[in-house]
Design a protein around this motif. Structure first.
Motif, PDB file in Angstrom:
ATOM      1  N   ASP A   1     -35.614 -41.277  44.835  1.00  0.00           N
ATOM      2  CA  ASP A   1     -35.807 -41.916  46.148  1.00  0.00           C
ATOM      3  C   ASP A   1     -37.288 -42.079  46.473  1.00  0.00           C
ATOM      4  O   ASP A   1     -37.717 -43.132  46.968  1.00  0.00           O
ATOM      5  CB  ASP A   1     -35.166 -41.076  47.268  1.00  0.00           C
ATOM      6  N   VAL A   2     -38.056 -41.021  46.217  1.00  0.00           N
ATOM      7  CA  VAL A   2     -39.484 -41.074  46.517  1.00  0.00           C
ATOM      8  C   VAL A   2     -40.153 -42.159  45.684  1.00  0.00           C
ATOM      9  O   VAL A   2     -40.945 -42.963  46.193  1.00  0.00           O
ATOM     10  CB  VAL A   2     -40.146 -39.698  46.251  1.00  0.00           C
ATOM     11  N   GLU A   3     -39.808 -42.226  44.408  1.00  0.00           N
ATOM     12  CA  GLU A   3     -40.422 -43.231  43.531  1.00  0.00           C
ATOM     13  C   GLU A   3     -40.046 -44.642  43.978  1.00  0.00           C
ATOM     14  O   GLU A   3     -40.892 -45.542  43.983  1.00  0.00           O
ATOM     15  CB  GLU A   3     -40.040 -42.970  42.073  1.00  0.00           C
ATOM     16  N   ALA A   4     -38.792 -44.823  44.365  1.00  0.00           N
ATOM     17  CA  ALA A   4     -38.365 -46.154  44.822  1.00  0.00           C
ATOM     18  C   ALA A   4     -39.094 -46.533  46.112  1.00  0.00           C
ATOM     19  O   ALA A   4     -39.520 -47.677  46.293  1.00  0.00           O
ATOM     20  CB  ALA A   4     -36.855 -46.171  45.034  1.00  0.00           C
ATOM     21  N   THR A   5     -39.243 -45.562  47.014  1.00  0.00           N
ATOM     22  CA  THR A   5     -39.946 -45.818  48.275  1.00  0.00           C
ATOM     23  C   THR A   5     -41.394 -46.217  48.020  1.00  0.00           C
ATOM     24  O   THR A   5     -41.894 -47.196  48.597  1.00  0.00           O
ATOM     25  CB  THR A   5     -39.909 -44.567  49.181  1.00  0.00           C
ATOM     26  N   LEU A   6     -42.066 -45.473  47.137  1.00  0.00           N
ATOM     27  CA  LEU A   6     -43.475 -45.772  46.855  1.00  0.00           C
ATOM     28  C   LEU A   6     -43.611 -47.136  46.177  1.00  0.00           C
ATOM     29  O   LEU A   6     -44.521 -47.915  46.495  1.00  0.00           O
ATOM     30  CB  LEU A   6     -44.083 -44.683  45.979  1.00  0.00           C
ATOM     31  N   ALA A   7     -42.695 -47.447  45.261  1.00  0.00           N
ATOM     32  CA  ALA A   7     -42.779 -48.703  44.500  1.00  0.00           C
ATOM     33  C   ALA A   7     -42.551 -49.919  45.400  1.00  0.00           C
ATOM     34  O   ALA A   7     -42.996 -51.017  45.082  1.00  0.00           O
ATOM     35  CB  ALA A   7     -41.762 -48.698  43.361  1.00  0.00           C
ATOM     36  N   ALA A   8     -41.847 -49.713  46.525  1.00  0.00           N
ATOM     37  CA  ALA A   8     -41.527 -50.830  47.421  1.00  0.00           C
ATOM     38  C   ALA A   8     -42.311 -50.753  48.728  1.00  0.00           C
ATOM     39  O   ALA A   8     -42.024 -51.486  49.670  1.00  0.00           O
ATOM     40  CB  ALA A   8     -40.027 -50.826  47.718  1.00  0.00           C
ATOM     41  N   GLY A   9     -43.294 -49.876  48.777  1.00  0.00           N
ATOM     42  CA  GLY A   9     -43.985 -49.615  50.036  1.00  0.00           C
ATOM     43  C   GLY A   9     -45.115 -50.586  50.343  1.00  0.00           C
ATOM     44  O   GLY A   9     -45.562 -51.335  49.479  1.00  0.00           O
ATOM     45  N   PRO A  10     -45.591 -50.579  51.603  1.00  0.00           N
ATOM     46  CA  PRO A  10     -46.769 -51.364  51.993  1.00  0.00           C
ATOM     47  C   PRO A  10     -48.014 -50.595  51.538  1.00  0.00           C
ATOM     48  O   PRO A  10     -48.633 -49.858  52.321  1.00  0.00           O
ATOM     49  CB  PRO A  10     -46.646 -51.415  53.514  1.00  0.00           C
ATOM     50  N   THR A  11     -48.372 -50.768  50.273  1.00  0.00           N
ATOM     51  CA  THR A  11     -49.346 -49.896  49.610  1.00  0.00           C
ATOM     52  C   THR A  11     -50.684 -49.827  50.339  1.00  0.00           C
ATOM     53  O   THR A  11     -51.293 -48.764  50.443  1.00  0.00           O
ATOM     54  CB  THR A  11     -49.546 -50.375  48.160  1.00  0.00           C
TER      55      THR A  11
ATOM     56  N   ASP B   1     -31.231 -27.748  46.232  1.00  0.00           N
ATOM     57  CA  ASP B   1     -31.603 -27.746  44.812  1.00  0.00           C
ATOM     58  C   ASP B   1     -30.913 -28.876  44.049  1.00  0.00           C
ATOM     59  O   ASP B   1     -31.507 -29.506  43.180  1.00  0.00           O
ATOM     60  CB  ASP B   1     -31.244 -26.405  44.167  1.00  0.00           C
ATOM     61  N   ALA B   2     -29.650 -29.136  44.416  1.00  0.00           N
ATOM     62  CA  ALA B   2     -28.876 -30.154  43.696  1.00  0.00           C
ATOM     63  C   ALA B   2     -29.411 -31.561  43.960  1.00  0.00           C
ATOM     64  O   ALA B   2     -29.053 -32.505  43.244  1.00  0.00           O
ATOM     65  CB  ALA B   2     -27.402 -30.070  44.103  1.00  0.00           C
ATOM     66  N   ALA B   3     -30.277 -31.699  44.971  1.00  0.00           N
ATOM     67  CA  ALA B   3     -30.797 -33.030  45.316  1.00  0.00           C
ATOM     68  C   ALA B   3     -32.142 -33.326  44.657  1.00  0.00           C
ATOM     69  O   ALA B   3     -32.776 -34.346  44.960  1.00  0.00           O
ATOM     70  CB  ALA B   3     -30.928 -33.155  46.835  1.00  0.00           C
ATOM     71  N   LEU B   4     -32.590 -32.463  43.744  1.00  0.00           N
ATOM     72  CA  LEU B   4     -33.915 -32.634  43.128  1.00  0.00           C
ATOM     73  C   LEU B   4     -34.078 -34.008  42.468  1.00  0.00           C
ATOM     74  O   LEU B   4     -35.033 -34.740  42.759  1.00  0.00           O
ATOM     75  CB  LEU B   4     -34.163 -31.512  42.103  1.00  0.00           C
ATOM     76  N   ALA B   5     -33.150 -34.365  41.583  1.00  0.00           N
ATOM     77  CA  ALA B   5     -33.284 -35.637  40.843  1.00  0.00           C
ATOM     78  C   ALA B   5     -33.213 -36.826  41.799  1.00  0.00           C
ATOM     79  O   ALA B   5     -33.991 -37.784  41.664  1.00  0.00           O
ATOM     80  CB  ALA B   5     -32.202 -35.738  39.777  1.00  0.00           C
ATOM     81  N   ASP B   6     -32.311 -36.760  42.769  1.00  0.00           N
ATOM     82  CA  ASP B   6     -32.200 -37.855  43.741  1.00  0.00           C
ATOM     83  C   ASP B   6     -33.465 -37.975  44.578  1.00  0.00           C
ATOM     84  O   ASP B   6     -33.907 -39.082  44.907  1.00  0.00           O
ATOM     85  CB  ASP B   6     -31.012 -37.623  44.688  1.00  0.00           C
ATOM     86  N   THR B   7     -34.041 -36.838  44.946  1.00  0.00           N
ATOM     87  CA  THR B   7     -35.275 -36.858  45.746  1.00  0.00           C
ATOM     88  C   THR B   7     -36.388 -37.544  44.969  1.00  0.00           C
ATOM     89  O   THR B   7     -37.103 -38.408  45.502  1.00  0.00           O
ATOM     90  CB  THR B   7     -35.687 -35.428  46.140  1.00  0.00           C
TER      91      THR B   7
ATOM     92  N   VAL C   1     -47.216 -37.566  46.215  1.00  0.00           N
ATOM     93  CA  VAL C   1     -46.064 -36.822  46.720  1.00  0.00           C
ATOM     94  C   VAL C   1     -45.705 -35.731  45.732  1.00  0.00           C
ATOM     95  O   VAL C   1     -45.513 -35.999  44.541  1.00  0.00           O
ATOM     96  CB  VAL C   1     -44.850 -37.756  46.930  1.00  0.00           C
ATOM     97  N   CYS C   2     -45.624 -34.508  46.210  1.00  0.00           N
ATOM     98  CA  CYS C   2     -45.207 -33.392  45.365  1.00  0.00           C
ATOM     99  C   CYS C   2     -43.715 -33.157  45.578  1.00  0.00           C
ATOM    100  O   CYS C   2     -43.263 -33.066  46.728  1.00  0.00           O
ATOM    101  CB  CYS C   2     -45.998 -32.138  45.727  1.00  0.00           C
ATOM    102  N   VAL C   3     -42.980 -33.080  44.503  1.00  0.00           N
ATOM    103  CA  VAL C   3     -41.579 -32.681  44.582  1.00  0.00           C
ATOM    104  C   VAL C   3     -41.491 -31.338  43.859  1.00  0.00           C
ATOM    105  O   VAL C   3     -41.458 -31.266  42.636  1.00  0.00           O
ATOM    106  CB  VAL C   3     -40.640 -33.738  43.965  1.00  0.00           C
ATOM    107  N   MET C   4     -41.507 -30.286  44.666  1.00  0.00           N
ATOM    108  CA  MET C   4     -41.598 -28.919  44.139  1.00  0.00           C
ATOM    109  C   MET C   4     -40.226 -28.462  43.661  1.00  0.00           C
ATOM    110  O   MET C   4     -39.323 -28.274  44.465  1.00  0.00           O
ATOM    111  CB  MET C   4     -42.045 -28.014  45.287  1.00  0.00           C
ATOM    112  N   ASN C   5     -40.093 -28.306  42.347  1.00  0.00           N
ATOM    113  CA  ASN C   5     -38.813 -27.940  41.739  1.00  0.00           C
ATOM    114  C   ASN C   5     -38.607 -26.434  41.703  1.00  0.00           C
ATOM    115  O   ASN C   5     -37.535 -25.971  41.309  1.00  0.00           O
ATOM    116  CB  ASN C   5     -38.772 -28.478  40.309  1.00  0.00           C
ATOM    117  N   GLY C   6     -39.631 -25.654  42.070  1.00  0.00           N
ATOM    118  CA  GLY C   6     -39.516 -24.197  42.004  1.00  0.00           C
ATOM    119  C   GLY C   6     -40.787 -23.560  42.524  1.00  0.00           C
ATOM    120  O   GLY C   6     -41.585 -24.219  43.212  1.00  0.00           O
ATOM    121  N   VAL C   7     -40.995 -22.305  42.151  1.00  0.00           N
ATOM    122  CA  VAL C   7     -42.087 -21.501  42.716  1.00  0.00           C
ATOM    123  C   VAL C   7     -43.472 -22.126  42.483  1.00  0.00           C
ATOM    124  O   VAL C   7     -43.730 -22.707  41.428  1.00  0.00           O
ATOM    125  CB  VAL C   7     -42.031 -20.057  42.141  1.00  0.00           C
TER     126      VAL C   7
END
Ligand code: T3D
Length: 262
Positions: free
Chosen positions: A196-206, A187-193, A103-109
């Protein structure tokens, strides 16, 4: 240790942060070597459940560090094919082959090969201020690092041609509406995103994630019949996993599932 990326692996989820903010995290020889080393670790991790890629500072990645491409004084030309084959190709191919969601979380350009890196990821979030720039034509090159393969598949030929030939910036909102990325976030949701993504992956049906990634990647080269064969084989395997059993029990018990990735 690492000097041009940050790399962590927690709860089975890797996080790579491209970390040369003063040069908008552009790729150097050193960064490529460090990315290869991080991938060695990820590929060897039996409990791996996901990988997140992001960038430090105001940019995600500005592509090849052009400081490493200064014309030689004797006028001799560099073999650009070699760097692609030895550095970019393995990077992109290893990310695609990783049996977990990337998962890419693009913080900028993201520009040039930085944009290609984004497109090689399985899911992309981008902050609203982020832009994509197919910068290649501005320096007389074609989109590389898989860009000419990913771009038309994601957005169709007309948009791929326009973006690649003219190199105008594509906003995160435009990218979302084109289907180039999954979601633009404030932009303000970067850290939360990221969290959230890390928590989802860590608890996912891998294992289901791995099968889904493999099947979706295979589909563009398959007929419907071949894809059915693949789905049958993969679903047969998933039917024997602990996570499927847990998913069925949780459904029956009207409670959320607790997946272990097994
Ligand atoms: O060579 C091969 O092996 C073939 C493979 C090629 C793959 C490629 O990726 S080719 C494409 C290379 N990338 C580019 O052409 C993009 C160059 N960068 C830009 O066009 C702009 O920086 C951006 C549009 C991405 C962002 O613009 P802006 O105005 O937000 O930032 P900036 O001021 O241009 O950049 C900030 C600093 O980062 C600046 O340095 P300074 O002036 O503060 O000392 C800039 O020079 C530096 N920087 C940005 N991109 C690169 C870079 N330095 C080295 N290489 C870069 N690619």
């Amino acid at each position: 240790g690492y000097t041009q990326i940050l790399f962590t692996l927690e709860n089975g989820v890797g996080r790579i942060t491209l970390n040369r903010p003063g040069r908008l995290n552009s790729f150097t020889e050193i960064m490529h070597a460090e990315l290869a080393r991080a991938l060695d670790t990820l590929e060897a991790e039996p409990g791996l459940r996901g990988l997140v890629i992001t960038g430090a500072g105001r940019g995600f990645c500005a592509g090849q560090d052009l400081g490493e491409r200064k014309p030689a004084e004797d006028g001799s030309r560099r073999d650009l094919g070699e760097g692609l084959e030895k550095r970019y190709r393995p990077l992109i191919e290893r990310l695609r082959a990783l049996p977990v969601p990337v998962v890419c979380v693009m913080n900028g350009v993201a520009a040039g090969a930085g944009a290609s890196l984004v497109l090689a990821c399985d899911v992309v979030y981008a902050v609203e201020s982020a832009r994509f720039i197919q910068a290649f034509s501005k320096i007389g090159l074609l989109p590389d690092a898989g860009g000419t393969w990913f771009l038309p598949r994601l957005v169709g030929s007309a948009r791929a041609m326009g973006a690649a030939l003219f190199g105008e910036a594509v906003s995160a909102a435009q990218a979302e509406s084109w289907g180039l990325i999954w979601r633009a976030v404030p932009d303000a949701a970067l850290a939360d995103t990221l969290a959230d993504v890390e928590a989802t992956l860590a608890a996912g049906p891998t294992r289901a994630y791995a099968a889904t990634k493999a099947a979706l990647h295979a589909s563009s080269g398959n007929t419907l019949a071949q894809q059915f064969d693949l789905e049958c084989r993969l679903q047969r395997e998933l039917g024997h996993t602990e996570d499927y059993l847990e998913g069925m029990r949780a459904f029956a018990g009207k409670r959320p599932p607790v997946f272990t990735g097994k």
